[in-house]
Design a protein around this motif. Sequence first.
Motif, PDB file in Angstrom:
ATOM      1  N   ALA A   1       0.849  -1.191   0.000  1.00  0.00           N
ATOM      2  CA  ALA A   1       0.000   0.000   0.000  1.00  0.00           C
ATOM      3  C   ALA A   1       0.880   1.235   0.000  1.00  0.00           C
ATOM      4  CB  ALA A   1      -0.902   0.022   1.239  1.00  0.00           C
ATOM      5  N   VAL A   2       0.254   2.373  -0.191  1.00  0.00           N
ATOM      6  CA  VAL A   2       0.922   3.644   0.062  1.00  0.00           C
ATOM      7  C   VAL A   2       0.679   3.984   1.528  1.00  0.00           C
ATOM      8  CG1 VAL A   2       1.054   6.093  -0.510  1.00  0.00           C
ATOM      9  CG2 VAL A   2       0.600   4.403  -2.317  1.00  0.00           C
ATOM     10  N   TYR A   3       1.753   4.290   2.235  1.00  0.00           N
ATOM     11  CA  TYR A   3       1.666   4.571   3.665  1.00  0.00           C
ATOM     12  C   TYR A   3       1.772   6.078   3.894  1.00  0.00           C
ATOM     13  CZ  TYR A   3       1.866  -0.327   4.904  1.00  0.00           C
ATOM     14  OH  TYR A   3       1.571  -1.665   5.055  1.00  0.00           O
ATOM     15  N   TYR A   4       0.866   6.583   4.701  1.00  0.00           N
ATOM     16  CA  TYR A   4       0.783   8.011   4.974  1.00  0.00           C
ATOM     17  C   TYR A   4       1.003   8.284   6.460  1.00  0.00           C
ATOM     18  CZ  TYR A   4      -1.555   8.167   0.427  1.00  0.00           C
ATOM     19  OH  TYR A   4      -1.854   8.056  -0.900  1.00  0.00           O
ATOM     20  N   CYS A   5       1.742   9.349   6.714  1.00  0.00           N
ATOM     21  CA  CYS A   5       1.955   9.812   8.083  1.00  0.00           C
ATOM     22  C   CYS A   5       0.988  10.962   8.347  1.00  0.00           C
ATOM     23  CB  CYS A   5       3.389  10.279   8.249  1.00  0.00           C
ATOM     24  SG  CYS A   5       3.749  11.042   9.847  1.00  0.00           S
ATOM     25  N   TYR A   6       0.269  10.864   9.437  1.00  0.00           N
ATOM     26  CA  TYR A   6      -0.657  11.916   9.846  1.00  0.00           C
ATOM     27  C   TYR A   6      -0.167  12.499  11.165  1.00  0.00           C
ATOM     28  CZ  TYR A   6      -4.252  10.983   6.362  1.00  0.00           C
ATOM     29  OH  TYR A   6      -4.952  10.880   5.187  1.00  0.00           O
ATOM     30  N   VAL A   7      -0.116  13.816  11.242  1.00  0.00           N
ATOM     31  CA  VAL A   7       0.314  14.480  12.463  1.00  0.00           C
ATOM     32  C   VAL A   7      -0.700  15.553  12.838  1.00  0.00           C
ATOM     33  CG1 VAL A   7       2.731  14.055  11.928  1.00  0.00           C
ATOM     34  CG2 VAL A   7       1.703  16.218  11.258  1.00  0.00           C
ATOM     35  N   GLY A   8      -0.524  16.079  14.028  1.00  0.00           N
ATOM     36  CA  GLY A   8      -1.451  17.116  14.468  1.00  0.00           C
ATOM     37  C   GLY A   8      -2.782  16.546  14.908  1.00  0.00           C
ATOM     38  N   TYR A   9      -2.745  15.478  15.717  1.00  0.00           N
ATOM     39  CA  TYR A   9      -3.985  14.895  16.230  1.00  0.00           C
ATOM     40  C   TYR A   9      -4.702  15.927  17.092  1.00  0.00           C
ATOM     41  CZ  TYR A   9      -7.018  12.056  19.182  1.00  0.00           C
ATOM     42  OH  TYR A   9      -8.087  11.554  19.862  1.00  0.00           O
ATOM     43  N   ARG A  10      -6.017  16.118  16.820  1.00  0.00           N
ATOM     44  CA  ARG A  10      -6.752  17.156  17.528  1.00  0.00           C
ATOM     45  C   ARG A  10      -7.985  16.635  18.235  1.00  0.00           C
ATOM     46  NH1 ARG A  10     -10.588  18.008  13.492  1.00  0.00           N
ATOM     47  NH2 ARG A  10      -9.826  17.680  11.359  1.00  0.00           N
ATOM     48  N   GLY A  11      -8.021  15.326  18.469  1.00  0.00           N
ATOM     49  CA  GLY A  11      -9.148  14.777  19.199  1.00  0.00           C
ATOM     50  C   GLY A  11      -9.980  13.881  18.317  1.00  0.00           C
ATOM     51  N   GLY A  12     -10.801  13.048  18.943  1.00  0.00           N
ATOM     52  CA  GLY A  12     -11.614  12.097  18.203  1.00  0.00           C
ATOM     53  C   GLY A  12     -10.931  10.746  18.143  1.00  0.00           C
ATOM     54  N   ARG A  13     -11.463   9.890  17.320  1.00  0.00           N
ATOM     55  CA  ARG A  13     -10.913   8.548  17.216  1.00  0.00           C
ATOM     56  C   ARG A  13      -9.588   8.570  16.474  1.00  0.00           C
ATOM     57  NH1 ARG A  13     -14.091   4.449  14.564  1.00  0.00           N
ATOM     58  NH2 ARG A  13     -12.880   3.023  15.848  1.00  0.00           N
ATOM     59  N   VAL A  14      -8.574   7.946  17.027  1.00  0.00           N
ATOM     60  CA  VAL A  14      -7.256   7.940  16.391  1.00  0.00           C
ATOM     61  C   VAL A  14      -7.275   7.143  15.094  1.00  0.00           C
ATOM     62  CG1 VAL A  14      -6.014   8.231  18.554  1.00  0.00           C
ATOM     63  CG2 VAL A  14      -6.481   5.919  17.705  1.00  0.00           C
ATOM     64  N   GLU A  15      -8.302   6.291  14.939  1.00  0.00           N
ATOM     65  CA  GLU A  15      -8.400   5.462  13.738  1.00  0.00           C
ATOM     66  C   GLU A  15      -8.998   6.202  12.543  1.00  0.00           C
ATOM     67  OE1 GLU A  15      -9.778   4.787  16.642  1.00  0.00           O
ATOM     68  OE2 GLU A  15      -9.066   2.859  17.404  1.00  0.00           O
ATOM     69  N   GLU A  16      -9.363   7.451  12.721  1.00  0.00           N
ATOM     70  CA  GLU A  16      -9.995   8.213  11.652  1.00  0.00           C
ATOM     71  C   GLU A  16      -9.086   9.326  11.158  1.00  0.00           C
ATOM     72  OE1 GLU A  16     -13.713   9.582  13.166  1.00  0.00           O
ATOM     73  OE2 GLU A  16     -14.617   7.587  13.171  1.00  0.00           O
ATOM     74  N   VAL A  17      -8.923   9.426   9.849  1.00  0.00           N
ATOM     75  CA  VAL A  17      -8.029  10.434   9.268  1.00  0.00           C
ATOM     76  C   VAL A  17      -8.504  11.843   9.603  1.00  0.00           C
ATOM     77  CG1 VAL A  17      -7.234   8.925   7.426  1.00  0.00           C
ATOM     78  CG2 VAL A  17      -9.250  10.391   7.045  1.00  0.00           C
ATOM     79  N   GLY A  18      -9.806  12.011   9.801  1.00  0.00           N
ATOM     80  CA  GLY A  18     -10.349  13.324  10.121  1.00  0.00           C
ATOM     81  C   GLY A  18      -9.926  13.850  11.477  1.00  0.00           C
ATOM     82  N   SER A  19      -9.276  13.025  12.283  1.00  0.00           N
ATOM     83  CA  SER A  19      -8.822  13.448  13.612  1.00  0.00           C
ATOM     84  C   SER A  19      -7.465  14.135  13.579  1.00  0.00           C
ATOM     85  CB  SER A  19      -8.747  12.235  14.554  1.00  0.00           C
ATOM     86  OG  SER A  19     -10.018  11.634  14.703  1.00  0.00           O
ATOM     87  N   TYR A  20      -6.876  14.237  12.405  1.00  0.00           N
ATOM     88  CA  TYR A  20      -5.547  14.814  12.250  1.00  0.00           C
ATOM     89  C   TYR A  20      -5.614  16.007  11.298  1.00  0.00           C
ATOM     90  CZ  TYR A  20      -4.314  10.212  14.063  1.00  0.00           C
ATOM     91  OH  TYR A  20      -4.229   9.071  14.827  1.00  0.00           O
ATOM     92  N   ASP A  21      -4.693  16.927  11.508  1.00  0.00           N
ATOM     93  CA  ASP A  21      -4.697  18.139  10.700  1.00  0.00           C
ATOM     94  C   ASP A  21      -3.799  18.071   9.469  1.00  0.00           C
ATOM     95  OD1 ASP A  21      -4.988  20.373  13.550  1.00  0.00           O
ATOM     96  OD2 ASP A  21      -6.516  19.689  12.132  1.00  0.00           O
TER      97      ASP A  21
END
Length: 124
Positions: free
Chosen positions: A92-112
């Motif tokens: 797969a293509v692996y993506y790093c998400y940073v800036g967690y701002r709350g919510g479920r950690v399993e959801e991309v929408g929780s990161y900025d």
Amino acid sequence: QVHVTESGGGLVQTGGSLRLSCAASGRTFSSYGMGWFRQAPGMEREFVAAMSRSGAATAYADSVKGRFTISKDNTQNTGDLQMNGLKPEDTAVYYCYVGYRGGRVEEVGSYDYWGQGTQVTVSS
């Protein structure tokens, strides 16, 4: 604007290992949690692993638990994903998400912020 860059992807045989790295501008790692997600062709982006701001708490998808390890260095503003025992289904293509701002950690929408991704291909 925070810039996120992933590196370390490549082609590896089944059972092999890769270490992905994530670098971000700004103090994103010391201030926020981070996560790794992946997306295979034709599939939805899915959660892989996450780490809290302090690094004390981690979470993993069941499919990678025991094989992958997430880490981060707040002083260097970097994060890693050590992947062992790789399987073809990890391709797969692996993506790093940073800036967690709350919510479920399993959801991309929780990161900025997130990067462009790095390709991981596991041959059988």
